[in-house]
Design a protein around this motif. Structure first.
Motif, mmCIF file in Angstrom:
data_model
loop_
_atom_site.group_PDB
_atom_site.id
_atom_site.type_symbol
_atom_site.label_atom_id
_atom_site.label_comp_id
_atom_site.label_asym_id
_atom_site.label_seq_id
_atom_site.Cartn_x
_atom_site.Cartn_y
_atom_site.Cartn_z
ATOM 1 N N ALA A 37 0.759 -1.595 0.219
ATOM 2 C CA ALA A 37 0.372 -0.003 -0.227
ATOM 3 C C ALA A 37 1.047 1.537 -0.129
ATOM 4 C CB ALA A 37 -0.958 -0.081 1.296
ATOM 5 N N ALA A 38 2.217 1.074 0.211
ATOM 6 C CA ALA A 38 3.063 2.284 0.458
ATOM 7 C C ALA A 38 3.670 2.371 -1.122
ATOM 8 C CB ALA A 38 4.368 1.938 1.185
ATOM 9 N N GLN A 39 2.576 2.976 -2.048
ATOM 10 C CA GLN A 39 3.392 3.585 -3.379
ATOM 11 C C GLN A 39 3.818 4.586 -3.300
ATOM 12 O OE1 GLN A 39 2.017 0.926 -5.794
ATOM 13 N NE2 GLN A 39 1.722 -0.271 -4.185
ATOM 14 N N ASP A 40 3.460 5.751 -3.469
ATOM 15 C CA ASP A 40 4.262 7.105 -3.333
ATOM 16 C C ASP A 40 5.217 7.410 -2.142
ATOM 17 O OD1 ASP A 40 3.148 8.191 -0.838
ATOM 18 O OD2 ASP A 40 1.660 8.978 -2.194
ATOM 19 N N ALA A 41 6.120 7.846 -2.282
ATOM 20 C CA ALA A 41 6.901 8.717 -1.551
ATOM 21 C C ALA A 41 6.833 9.283 -0.137
ATOM 22 C CB ALA A 41 8.209 9.660 -2.687
ATOM 23 N N THR A 42 5.621 10.055 0.219
ATOM 24 C CA THR A 42 5.555 9.733 1.690
ATOM 25 C C THR A 42 5.900 8.974 1.721
ATOM 26 O OG1 THR A 42 4.449 12.370 0.589
ATOM 27 C CG2 THR A 42 3.862 11.197 2.924
ATOM 28 N N ALA A 43 4.163 8.168 1.286
ATOM 29 C CA ALA A 43 3.930 7.059 2.452
ATOM 30 C C ALA A 43 4.965 6.005 2.303
ATOM 31 C CB ALA A 43 2.701 6.423 1.131
ATOM 32 N N ARG A 44 6.313 5.950 1.425
ATOM 33 C CA ARG A 44 7.036 5.162 1.954
ATOM 34 C C ARG A 44 8.083 5.184 2.703
ATOM 35 N NH1 ARG A 44 7.797 1.341 -2.420
ATOM 36 N NH2 ARG A 44 9.716 1.418 -2.630
ATOM 37 N N SER B 128 14.105 8.511 -2.225
ATOM 38 C CA SER B 128 14.137 7.404 -2.785
ATOM 39 C C SER B 128 14.458 6.196 -1.656
ATOM 40 C CB SER B 128 14.374 6.754 -3.995
ATOM 41 O OG SER B 128 15.854 6.889 -4.523
ATOM 42 N N ILE B 129 13.350 5.408 -1.377
ATOM 43 C CA ILE B 129 13.572 4.500 -0.408
ATOM 44 C C ILE B 129 13.721 2.690 -1.420
ATOM 45 C CG2 ILE B 129 13.198 3.100 1.478
ATOM 46 C CD1 ILE B 129 12.400 6.410 2.968
ATOM 47 N N ALA B 130 14.046 1.760 -1.011
ATOM 48 C CA ALA B 130 13.493 0.804 -1.527
ATOM 49 C C ALA B 130 13.189 -0.093 -0.274
ATOM 50 C CB ALA B 130 14.719 0.841 -2.461
ATOM 51 N N PHE B 131 12.481 -1.168 -0.488
ATOM 52 C CA PHE B 131 12.663 -2.169 0.470
ATOM 53 C C PHE B 131 12.815 -3.950 -0.300
ATOM 54 C CE2 PHE B 131 10.006 1.790 1.444
ATOM 55 C CZ PHE B 131 9.994 1.715 2.754
ATOM 56 N N LEU B 132 12.512 -4.524 0.534
ATOM 57 C CA LEU B 132 12.801 -6.049 0.023
ATOM 58 C C LEU B 132 12.496 -6.700 1.673
ATOM 59 C CD1 LEU B 132 13.132 -7.929 -1.946
ATOM 60 C CD2 LEU B 132 15.136 -8.596 -1.534
ATOM 61 N N ASP B 133 11.766 -7.865 1.178
ATOM 62 C CA ASP B 133 10.872 -8.417 2.822
ATOM 63 C C ASP B 133 12.136 -10.028 2.514
ATOM 64 O OD1 ASP B 133 10.278 -9.882 4.896
ATOM 65 O OD2 ASP B 133 8.346 -10.075 4.100
ATOM 66 N N ARG B 134 13.349 -9.649 2.945
ATOM 67 C CA ARG B 134 14.171 -11.182 3.085
ATOM 68 C C ARG B 134 15.322 -10.803 3.770
ATOM 69 N NH1 ARG B 134 14.994 -13.432 -1.963
ATOM 70 N NH2 ARG B 134 16.389 -15.085 -0.826
ATOM 71 N N ILE B 135 15.137 -11.585 4.415
ATOM 72 C CA ILE B 135 15.831 -11.581 6.397
ATOM 73 C C ILE B 135 17.377 -11.896 5.351
ATOM 74 C CG2 ILE B 135 16.886 -13.631 7.980
ATOM 75 C CD1 ILE B 135 13.738 -12.460 7.236
ATOM 76 N N LEU B 136 18.407 -10.887 5.587
ATOM 77 C CA LEU B 136 19.657 -10.723 5.612
ATOM 78 C C LEU B 136 20.506 -10.671 6.590
ATOM 79 C CD1 LEU B 136 20.405 -7.509 7.162
ATOM 80 C CD2 LEU B 136 19.042 -6.454 4.547
ATOM 81 N N CYS B 137 20.049 -11.246 7.804
ATOM 82 C CA CYS B 137 21.243 -11.025 8.539
ATOM 83 C C CYS B 137 19.862 -11.534 10.012
ATOM 84 C CB CYS B 137 21.907 -10.025 9.131
ATOM 85 S SG CYS B 137 21.228 -9.445 10.369
#
Length: 394
Positions: A149-156, A206-215
């Motif tokens: 649901a976090a589509q625009d820059a503010t929501a992200r 800009s902010i990116a996300f990825l729901d993966r376990i990195l540590c």
């Protein structure tokens, strides 16, 4: 894209080898690993130097130890800033020296960051409970369901701010950090990653996300900051003041989010506070909450109206410090009584088990005695029986 891994260490000799070994499959040619040791006295620094003498990570990955020699004030702030100043890669990734990376998830996040063009990328992680010996999701794990649901820059931005602030879940573009002169605050306090997180998320284009376990982040180990139960938790009020001072005064959304962040952290604190820390913590809380503008507080009050921390925060804002501390003391006493009751129940169960085991053992011994007596009687009977008498089967 070359990455600078900034590993911060302090008296973690038992854990640093696993941490550094986990970095090997995560690095690429041209990467560098900067280990900033904050004056360890347990052999951690010597272990890092031994790794360097043994060839480090090979000719294509640079290992650069920075041994401070004495412990600096605060937590990760000064060592983290030293690491950033020394970094030469295009991207920065922080690593707690007692944690370890999960290569598959880490590399997936690395690829996503490099292809995104974003200033930062946030990944997911697990908490490894040292005492329980098992991993579990962090407290914000369920929030990832709201990412779509976090589509625009503010929501992200709001989504990023709602995630736990730790730096070792993020990839940072180093040019972005340099452009905005972003650093951890330095001082005689811990939890410096919180104001750093807020400023980074606020400045990021800009902010990116990825729901993966990195540590895997290690918790519940001796000497860890997250095990704090004393006055050091009061640093959150200083950090809130820092966060609030850097936010646009007219941005009610961000100002409200920062206040929510403080109150949510208070809910975590009050269950952990040591008795000697309650009065200083309550006094500091009352001071900071009383300084909140009325309209800002009214919004937060509505959001926390039905929660226990909402009522406590309201009372502290009114200056009812003694009443709140008394309530904390009563809650603490009830928890102690409950814990004592649980311990008594456990002991009673153990005693019952031992008694049952004792009865079973006694019955078994009695049975063995009866068998022995019966065998002896049979032997005795055979000794007196006539030669032509046939023995009756037993």
């Amino acid at each position: 894209m070359r990455h600078s891994f900034i590993v911060t260490t302090y008296n973690i000799d038992s854990y640093i080898t696993r941490c550094l070994d986990s970095l090997r499959p995560c690095t690429r040619p041209g990467d560098e690993i900067i280990v900033v040791d904050d004056g360890s006295t347990d052999g951690t620094a010597e272990r890092v130097e031994a790794l360097l003498a043994a060839g480090g990570f090979g000719p294509e990955v640079t290992l650069r130890p920075i041994l401070l020699g004495a412990n600096t004030i605060g937590g990760v702030g000064i060592p983290g800033n030293i690491g950033m100043s020394a970094a030469e890669g295009e991207a920065v990734f922080f690593v707690d020296g007692d944690d370890w990376l999960e290569p598959d998830g880490f590399l997936a996040c690395r690829r996503a960051f490099e292809s995104s063009g974003a200033d930062i990328l946030l990944g997911n992680y697990m908490e490894y409970d040292e005492q329980a010996g098992q991993s579990r999701p962090p407290a914000d794990a369920r929030r990832w369901s709201g990412l779509a649901a976090a589509q625009d820059a503010t929501a992200r931005q709001r989504f990023a701010l709602a995630l736990i602030a730790v730096p070792w879940r993020k990839f940072y573009r180093r040019s972005f950090l340099q452009e905005h002169r972003l650093k951890f605050p330095e001082g005689n306090f811990f939890f410096e990653d919180n104001p750093f997180h807020w400023e980074v998320c606020q400045k990021a284009g800009s902010i990116a996300f990825l729901d993966r376990i990195l540590c895997q982040h290690r918790i519940n180990r001796p000497g860890q900051t997250m095990a704090s139960t004393g006055q050091e938790l009061g640093a959150f009020f200083t950090h809130y003041e820092t966060i609030r001072s850097r936010l646009p005064a007219g941005d009610a959304g961000l100002q409200g989010a920062a206040l929510d962040w403080l109150i949510n952290n208070m809910a975590w604190h009050v269950t952990r506070l040591h008795p000697e820390a309650r009065w200083p913590y309550a006094n500091r809380a009352a001071e900071v909450l009383a300084s909140c503008p009325a309209d800002l507080w009214a919004g937060a009050r509505q959001r926390f109206l039905t929660t226990s921390i909402g009522g406590m925060a309201e009372a502290l804002r009114r200056g009812e410090i003694a009443a709140v501390v008394s309530a904390w003391n009563s809650d603490h006493l009830r928890r102690q009584i409950s814990d004592l009751g649980n311990r008594i129940s456990t002991l009673q169960a153990s005693v019952t088990t031992l008694q049952d085991d004792g009865k079973t053992q006694a019955a078994r011994l009695d049975g063995l005695r009866q068998i022995a007596e019966f065998s002896a009687l049979k032997a005795l009977a055979r000794g007196f029986a006539p030669d032509d008498q046939t023995e009756t089967p037993a």
